[in-house]
Design an enzyme around this catalytic site. Structure first.
Site, PDB file in Angstrom:
ATOM      1  N   TYR A  22       0.787  -1.225   0.000  1.00  0.00           N
ATOM      2  CA  TYR A  22       0.000   0.000   0.000  1.00  0.00           C
ATOM      3  C   TYR A  22       0.824   1.283   0.000  1.00  0.00           C
ATOM      4  O   TYR A  22       0.257   2.370  -0.056  1.00  0.00           O
ATOM      5  CB  TYR A  22      -0.948   0.011   1.210  1.00  0.00           C
ATOM      6  N   ASN A  74     -13.490   2.132  -1.955  1.00  0.00           N
ATOM      7  CA  ASN A  74     -12.508   1.098  -1.668  1.00  0.00           C
ATOM      8  C   ASN A  74     -13.030   0.449  -0.394  1.00  0.00           C
ATOM      9  O   ASN A  74     -12.876   0.991   0.696  1.00  0.00           O
ATOM     10  CB  ASN A  74     -11.115   1.679  -1.464  1.00  0.00           C
ATOM     11  N   HIS A  80     -14.673  -8.410  -0.808  1.00  0.00           N
ATOM     12  CA  HIS A  80     -14.674  -9.820  -1.161  1.00  0.00           C
ATOM     13  C   HIS A  80     -15.846 -10.612  -0.595  1.00  0.00           C
ATOM     14  O   HIS A  80     -16.073 -11.737  -1.018  1.00  0.00           O
ATOM     15  CB  HIS A  80     -13.355 -10.449  -0.716  1.00  0.00           C
ATOM     16  N   ASP A  87     -25.434  -4.661  -1.554  1.00  0.00           N
ATOM     17  CA  ASP A  87     -26.865  -4.391  -1.720  1.00  0.00           C
ATOM     18  C   ASP A  87     -27.200  -2.929  -1.412  1.00  0.00           C
ATOM     19  O   ASP A  87     -28.070  -2.348  -2.058  1.00  0.00           O
ATOM     20  CB  ASP A  87     -27.690  -5.330  -0.849  1.00  0.00           C
ATOM     21  N   HIS A 100      -8.891   0.233  -5.731  1.00  0.00           N
ATOM     22  CA  HIS A 100      -8.002  -0.473  -4.793  1.00  0.00           C
ATOM     23  C   HIS A 100      -6.583   0.025  -4.991  1.00  0.00           C
ATOM     24  O   HIS A 100      -6.147   0.193  -6.138  1.00  0.00           O
ATOM     25  CB  HIS A 100      -8.052  -1.985  -5.018  1.00  0.00           C
ATOM     26  N   ARG A 111      -8.738 -12.598  -2.681  1.00  0.00           N
ATOM     27  CA  ARG A 111      -8.875 -11.181  -3.024  1.00  0.00           C
ATOM     28  C   ARG A 111      -9.298 -10.959  -4.480  1.00  0.00           C
ATOM     29  O   ARG A 111      -9.629  -9.857  -4.874  1.00  0.00           O
ATOM     30  CB  ARG A 111      -7.570 -10.435  -2.768  1.00  0.00           C
TER      31      ARG A 111
END
Length: 148
Positions: A22, A74, A80, A87, A100, A111
């Site tokens: 990251y 994100n 996942h 929903d 991401h 992932r």
């Protein structure tokens, strides 16, 4: 025009968590870059982060009431498996862009699946903070096209 940016579980740890995946940029720095780009594009960008799935759903419900013009999300690990967030997003009538920092398709097999991708306009992954910035540009472009 308003774009809501949603940051999911554990993303408040950007800059501290797994810098190999990251980088070292913090969530506040990402939000600052989004705000600056939003200003350049002439749109308001609101950022929201939570580690609580119900709070994320409540914020998405509020986005529906507010009639936000686009959503950048994100969802972190919720990407996942959270059908609740998926929903809630499906209720929105605006473009949804999934982003991401890392390339989720080049990581662990669990992932690779996104339950959000099916309802998102598109997915941008693997470009670090640029995933967010590219996503914001796409969200604004598609929201503007809907208003034309």
């Amino acid at each position: 025009m308003k774009v809501l940016t949603l940051h999911g579980v554990n993303l408040n740890m950007f800059g501290k968590r797994d810098p190999k995946q990251y980088g070292t940029i913090t969530l506040d720095q990402i939000n600052d870059q989004l705000a600056a780009l939003g200003k350049e594009l002439g749109v308001e960008v609101e950022c929201f982060q939570t580690n609580h799935e119900g709070e994320m759903c409540e914020r998405i419900h509020r986005a529906h009431v507010e009639q936000v013009d686009a959503v950048l999300i994100n969802a972190g690990a919720w990407t996942h498996y959270s059908y609740g967030i998926r929903d809630a997003l499906a209720i929105l009538g605006c473009p949804i862009i999934e982003v991401h920092m890392s390339n989720i398709h080049a990581r662990e097999p669990f992932r690779h699946l996104s339950v959000i991708a099916e309802i998102a306009l598109g997915q941008i992954a693997g470009f670090g903070v640029d995933s967010y910035l590219l996503g914001l540009r796409a969200a604004v472009k598609h929201a503007q096209a809907r208003q034309a």
